[in-house]
Write an enzyme that holds these catalytic residues in place. Structure first.
Site, PDB file in Angstrom:
ATOM      1  CE1 TYR A 106      -3.544   2.658   0.519  1.00 48.73           C
ATOM      2  CE2 TYR A 106      -2.332   3.267   2.498  1.00 48.73           C
ATOM      3  CZ  TYR A 106      -3.312   3.533   1.570  1.00 48.73           C
ATOM      4  OH  TYR A 106      -4.067   4.675   1.667  1.00 48.73           O
ATOM      5  CD  GLU A 114      -7.856   7.504   5.599  1.00 42.74           C
ATOM      6  OE1 GLU A 114      -7.855   7.297   6.830  1.00 42.74           O
ATOM      7  OE2 GLU A 114      -6.925   7.143   4.859  1.00 42.74           O
ATOM      8  CD1 TRP A 126      -3.532   1.480   5.801  1.00 48.87           C
ATOM      9  CD2 TRP A 126      -5.537   2.384   6.113  1.00 48.87           C
ATOM     10  NE1 TRP A 126      -4.037   1.826   4.569  1.00 48.87           N
ATOM     11  CE2 TRP A 126      -5.275   2.388   4.734  1.00 48.87           C
ATOM     12  CE3 TRP A 126      -6.752   2.903   6.540  1.00 48.87           C
ATOM     13  CZ2 TRP A 126      -6.161   2.881   3.784  1.00 48.87           C
ATOM     14  CZ3 TRP A 126      -7.631   3.393   5.595  1.00 48.87           C
ATOM     15  CH2 TRP A 126      -7.330   3.378   4.241  1.00 48.87           C
TER      16      TRP A 126
END
Length: 181
Positions: free
Chosen positions: A17, A39, A47
């Protein structure tokens, strides 16, 4: 060994990522909407967890297509609440659907999410002063909230700006920082 942001070393998924997506400037409306939605899902979670759910979220939420999400029926929304392959937080799902409806309505008025997000971005990417970035972030949160977007706070909006490349917050020693200037 290539220097990276420290958080990227925690897993292969985070490394990929970081190296391929995080901080890459995008002006694509659908991609920006996906970044904002992820988000929103991330709030209160890590995350890594959100990334592990991302493929299922993309499938369940029509690849984060605002036009399709804005047309969800009550039955389809209820099905999302019960979908065990995604993050099933009702408030977050509701916020994303509401945000899709707001975005579609704004598009009908020729408003561009990309233009709003990227306003003054050149300044942000060059100056990189904390107070300038914080003011831009606060103004964007205020604007989006005023327009009807939900679950847009200072932290989630700033993380969205980072992910979308509006702000280049790669560590100073990270090889991606210079690449993305």
């Amino acid at each position: 060994m290539t220097e990276r942001c420290a958080w990227a070393a925690k897993s292969t998924q985070l490394l990929l990522y970081h190296d391929l997506e995080w901080g890459v400037p995008t002006r694509d409306e659908r991609q920006l909407f996906e970044n904002l939605s992820l988000e929103i899902f991330q709030a209160g979670l890590n995350w890594q967890l959100v990334l592990s759910y991302r493929p299922a979220l993309r499938e369940a939420l029509y690849d984060f297509d605002p036009e399709r999400l804005a047309l969800l029926t009550r039955e389809q929304l209820e099905a999302l609440y019960g979908n065990e392959t995604i993050i099933r937080n009702h408030q977050k799902i509701d916020a994303i659907v509401t945000n899709a409806k707001v975005l579609v309505a704004l598009h009908d008025l020729d408003w561009s999410f990309s233009e709003a997000v990227w306003a003054n971005a050149v300044l942000l990417r060059q100056v990189h002063e904390a107070d300038v970035v914080a003011r831009f972030n606060a103004d964007l949160v205020h604007t989006l909230s005023h327009l009807g977007f939900k679950r847009i706070g200072l932290k989630s909006c700033y993380a969205f700006l980072q992910a979308s490349g509006v702000v280049n917050d790669h560590d100073t020693g990270c090889y991606r920082r210079a690449e993305l200037l």
